[in-house]
Design an enzyme around this catalytic site. Structure first.
Site, short mmCIF file in Angstrom:
data_model
loop_
_atom_site.label_atom_id
_atom_site.label_comp_id
_atom_site.label_asym_id
_atom_site.label_seq_id
_atom_site.Cartn_x
_atom_site.Cartn_y
_atom_site.Cartn_z
N GLU A 130 -1.26 -0.77 -4.32
CA GLU A 130 -2.32 -0.56 -4.13
C GLU A 130 -2.66 0.86 -3.49
O GLU A 130 -1.15 1.18 -2.66
CB GLU A 130 -3.22 -1.28 -3.28
CG GLU A 130 -2.91 -3.05 -3.44
CD GLU A 130 -4.08 -3.61 -2.08
OE1 GLU A 130 -4.14 -3.20 -0.85
OE2 GLU A 130 -3.69 -4.88 -2.28
N GLU B 82 -12.36 -7.20 -1.65
CA GLU B 82 -11.48 -7.27 -0.06
C GLU B 82 -12.77 -8.53 1.17
O GLU B 82 -13.88 -7.72 0.45
CB GLU B 82 -11.35 -5.66 0.26
CG GLU B 82 -10.06 -5.61 -0.31
CD GLU B 82 -10.05 -4.35 0.40
OE1 GLU B 82 -8.52 -3.92 0.64
OE2 GLU B 82 -10.75 -3.10 0.74
N ASP C 31 -6.84 1.02 -4.00
CA ASP C 31 -7.28 0.61 -3.28
C ASP C 31 -8.45 1.37 -3.20
O ASP C 31 -8.72 2.56 -2.94
CB ASP C 31 -6.80 0.75 -2.04
CG ASP C 31 -6.41 0.04 -1.21
OD1 ASP C 31 -7.09 -1.01 -1.35
OD2 ASP C 31 -6.47 -0.50 0.19
N ASN D 146 0.97 -1.36 0.53
CA ASN D 146 0.02 -0.16 -0.54
C ASN D 146 0.74 1.19 0.01
O ASN D 146 2.02 0.97 0.96
CB ASN D 146 -1.22 0.01 1.06
CG ASN D 146 -1.45 -0.87 1.22
OD1 ASN D 146 -1.57 -2.04 0.81
ND2 ASN D 146 -3.17 -0.40 1.45
#
Length: 177
Positions: A47, A133, A77, A15
């Site tokens: 992400e 997710e 994301d 991330n």
């Protein structure tokens, strides 16, 4: 141990926040670290979080193109919540989106299911990956398959783990189907 990931069939996700895109060379820096740990760049998924906070969109675009050019996959994301926006799909050259787990947790709601079906269709039509997710139950997995999703993550497939704990004889992270 460094080669475990390369032969596991799994990907490593990182991330990155907007502050990490404030100067040129992010892609080169990540490539250097990946090389240092013998992680093949094509197994990296970057992400991008909190896209609305990005001050220099052209620098972000250049770094994303560099990351993709080196072989990494780049995703937006937490799509559908907080700072995400449909505009970022057109403004940032990504490979796809990660749909926030808040949508998955309420999949039994017909309105949520309709939104999820629309997102799946939009991604399919635009040629974007759509990763869901927060998949925790077989019911969620089945509903997502019915809607056309092919990739997901969540406790149904495995919990986060250290590389040292990775058992490459088992596939913990698998696609929705």
């Amino acid at each position: 141990r460094r080669a475990k990931l390369a032969h596991s069939g799994m990907r490593l996700s990182l991330n990155l926040s907007p502050s990490q895109f404030t100067r040129r060379g992010v892609a080169d820096h990540i490539e250097k670290i990946a090389s240092q740990f013998s992680i093949p760049f094509h197994l990296l998924t970057i992400e991008i979080t909190e896209t609305a906070l990005i001050a220099n969109e052209s620098l972000l675009q250049a770094e994303v193109e560099a990351l993709r050019g080196k072989g990494a996959t780049v995703l937006l994301d937490d799509f559908g919540t907080g700072y995400s926006s449909l505009n970022w799909i057109f403004n940032v050259p990504t490979d796809g989106i990660k749909i926030d787990k808040s949508y998955t947790s309420q999949m039994t709601d017909p309105h949520r299911r309709l939104v999820m079906a629309s997102i799946a269709g939009m991604c399919r039509d635009l040629g974007l990956d759509a990763i869901v997710e927060g998949i925790e139950t077989e019911e969620q997995r089945s509903l997502l398959l019915e809607l056309g999703y092919k990739q997901g993550q969540g406790y149904l497939f495995g919990k986060p783990m250290l590389l040292e704990d990775l058992d490459t004889t088992q596939t913990m992270a698998r696609s929705v189907n």
